[in-house]
Design an enzyme around this catalytic site. Structure first.
Site, PDB file in Angstrom:
ATOM      1  N   ASP A  33      -4.498  50.280  65.546  1.00 41.88           N
ATOM      2  CA  ASP A  33      -5.875  49.907  65.264  1.00 41.88           C
ATOM      3  C   ASP A  33      -5.977  49.177  63.880  1.00 41.88           C
ATOM      4  OD1 ASP A  33      -8.425  49.848  65.538  1.00 41.88           O
ATOM      5  OD2 ASP A  33      -8.922  51.879  64.868  1.00 41.88           O
ATOM      6  N   GLY A  36      -8.041  43.507  63.970  1.00 43.63           N
ATOM      7  CA  GLY A  36      -9.130  42.593  63.575  1.00 43.63           C
ATOM      8  C   GLY A  36      -9.733  42.744  62.073  1.00 43.63           C
ATOM      9  N   ASN A  81     -11.500  47.713  76.443  1.00 46.06           N
ATOM     10  CA  ASN A  81     -11.065  46.724  75.830  1.00 46.06           C
ATOM     11  C   ASN A  81     -11.878  45.341  76.593  1.00 46.06           C
ATOM     12  OD1 ASN A  81      -8.102  47.308  74.055  1.00 46.06           O
ATOM     13  ND2 ASN A  81     -10.389  47.612  73.480  1.00 46.06           N
TER      14      ASN A  81
END
Length: 260
Positions: A33, A36, A81
């Site tokens: 994780d 981004g 996702n």
């Protein structure tokens, strides 16, 4: 990172010195994780974080091989996702395909066997092709098993396993009275997969996010602050060392009164 920009990983046994570990978990699960957010913090597009995450993945796998971990499962693309923007989904599908193609021979050299968990539906045919090619290339390897969870969801896996058991009951192969935990376990995507011993999630988030729900029933959970692109073999070894100090009782207990 294109094929022309391939960056070699430091193989197991080279680079940083691994600390002494008192106990090594057989099966480690990774929720990678923060790609981004890592990229956005540096003023880069989210896709740059996924590209940096590839190097973290390979370095972490090298550290797992060196430590003697038997299986590593990674959450590469979840059934949820698909809710992301079409552009990011296209990138992740193409990138997953390219990573498998780029890295399968390197992992084969490390004696790693590549397997896949997930649903075929909606998954790009080109991704399935690369997954199957990687599995075939590495099927005889006797070292660590690398389980790529792509288009995977823990609830979806349980539903698919329940459907498989229901079909067996409907055909008279088994009786509903003979359904046990191991009956359902055999119908999971990788029947016979060992339970997860240690689950690590990066970026400070503290949830399972529908990952390996059945297999994580008694997993030790570790939520670490590093974003995934900052997680490497040294951070993995730190978590393996901490795992060795945990008291795993699996529902049992020992009477150990404290001395005055």
């Amino acid at each position: 990172m294109s094929d022309q920009e391939f960056v070699a990983t430091i193989p197991p046994g080279q680079g940083a010195a691994m600390p002494q570990l008192s106990e090594v978990p057989s099966h480690v699960a990774l929720i990678m994780d923060g790609n981004g957010r890592w990229a956005n913090q540096q003023g880069l597009p989210r896709t740059a974080g996924h590209q940096a995450g590839e190097l973290s993945l390979m370095d972490t796998l090298a550290g797992a091989v060196e430590a003697g971990v038997k299986m590593v499962s990674v959450y590469a693309f979840s059934t949820e996702n698909w809710k992301r923007s079409p552009a990011e989904v296209r990138f992740l599908m193409g990138y997953s395909r390219d990573v498998i193609r780029r890295r399968s021979h390197e992992l084969n050299d490390w004696n790693v066997r590549i397997v896949w968990s997930g649903r075929r539906g909606r998954l790009w045919k080109s991704v399935i092709k690369e997954l199957e090619a990687a599995a075939e290339l590495t099927r005889k390897n006797a070292g660590m098993v690398f389980n790529m969870c792509i288009n995977y969801g823990g609830r979806a896996e349980l539903v698919d396993a329940a459907r498989a058991v229901a079909r067996r009951v409907a055909t008279g192969e088994i009786s509903e009275n003979h359904i046990r935990e191991d009956t359902l376990a055999r119908e999971m995507y990788l029947g016979g997969m060992p339970d997860v011993d240690l689950l690590i999630r990066t970026s400070g988030e503290q949830r399972l996010s529908n990952f390996l729900l059945w297999q994580c029933a008694y997993a030790e959970l570790s939520f670490v602050p590093e974003m995934w692109p900052d997680f490497k073999r040294e951070q993995l070894w730190r978590e393996l060392a901490a795992f060795g100090g945990r008291n795993r009782r699996f529902g049992g207990a020992k009477d150990q009164p404290c001395s005055a």
